[in-house]
Design a protein around this motif. Structure first.
Motif, PDB file in Angstrom:
ATOM      1  N   GLU A  44       0.849  -1.183   0.000  1.00  0.00           N
ATOM      2  CA  GLU A  44       0.000   0.000   0.000  1.00  0.00           C
ATOM      3  C   GLU A  44       0.890   1.241   0.000  1.00  0.00           C
ATOM      4  OE1 GLU A  44      -2.917  -0.126   3.151  1.00  0.00           O
ATOM      5  OE2 GLU A  44      -2.936  -2.305   3.062  1.00  0.00           O
ATOM      6  N   ASN A  45       0.305   2.367  -0.208  1.00  0.00           N
ATOM      7  CA  ASN A  45       1.062   3.621  -0.196  1.00  0.00           C
ATOM      8  C   ASN A  45       0.974   4.278   1.181  1.00  0.00           C
ATOM      9  OD1 ASN A  45       2.749   5.498  -1.329  1.00  0.00           O
ATOM     10  ND2 ASN A  45       1.079   6.746  -2.139  1.00  0.00           N
ATOM     11  N   LYS A  46       0.880   3.465   2.249  1.00  0.00           N
ATOM     12  CA  LYS A  46       0.803   3.963   3.620  1.00  0.00           C
ATOM     13  C   LYS A  46       2.123   3.686   4.315  1.00  0.00           C
ATOM     14  CE  LYS A  46      -4.064   2.763   4.029  1.00  0.00           C
ATOM     15  NZ  LYS A  46      -4.997   1.876   4.717  1.00  0.00           N
ATOM     16  N   ILE A  47       2.704   4.708   4.909  1.00  0.00           N
ATOM     17  CA  ILE A  47       3.968   4.531   5.630  1.00  0.00           C
ATOM     18  C   ILE A  47       3.693   3.952   7.013  1.00  0.00           C
ATOM     19  CG2 ILE A  47       5.927   5.729   6.670  1.00  0.00           C
ATOM     20  CD1 ILE A  47       5.791   7.713   4.335  1.00  0.00           C
ATOM     21  N   GLN A  48       4.382   2.857   7.320  1.00  0.00           N
ATOM     22  CA  GLN A  48       4.294   2.254   8.646  1.00  0.00           C
ATOM     23  C   GLN A  48       5.346   2.881   9.558  1.00  0.00           C
ATOM     24  OE1 GLN A  48       4.543  -2.036   8.839  1.00  0.00           O
ATOM     25  NE2 GLN A  48       5.369  -1.956  10.887  1.00  0.00           N
TER      26      GLN A  48
END
Length: 135
Positions: A44-48
């Protein structure tokens, strides 16, 4: 509680380029490490996790703890490279898992201008560059 340790290890880690089978020198690692790096949630394009390696040797990192991503964690300290390992000496971590002064080292597998791969607790972690030094 193990996901918290993995996230903190991610927060406190680093990596560099050449082929995965070639030994990286400390100078090659240092050449590439300064800047901002992000680990994304799956594809996904979500930064963890976001990690910043400043040119002056300071380090900061923040992100969310899986699997729920509801717990936020922040850590800071100093980074250095030793014998092919990226090491962080903890100054502070918001969850209090690592005491101040604890040193955590992760083997750098690959690093270049775009990607940083390291081994943390037996798992390969890939981070992508967000920006170069001067953060």
């Amino acid at each position: 509680m193990k996901p918290i340790f993995v996230v903190l290890a991610l927060l406190l880690s680093s990596c560099f380029d050449l082929s995965k089978n070639e030994k990286l020198t400390d100078s090659e690692i240092k050449k590439h490490i300064s800047g901002g790096w992000a680990e994304y949630v799956d594809n996904e394009n979500k930064i963890q996790v976001y990690s910043g390696y400043m040119e002056n040797g300071t380090y900061h990192s923040y992100g969310y703890v899986p699997p729920t991503f509801e717990t936020y964690v922040y850590a800071d300290g100093k980074w250095e490279v030793e014998n092919g390992f990226s090491c962080i000496t903890i100054n502070y971590d918001s969850l209090g898992i690592f005491p101040s002064g604890e040193k955590i080292c992760n083997k750098v597998i690959k690093i270049n201008n775009d990607v940083f791969i390291f081994e943390s607790y037996g798992k390969e972690i890939e981070m992508k560059r967000i920006h170069h030094a001067g953060i």
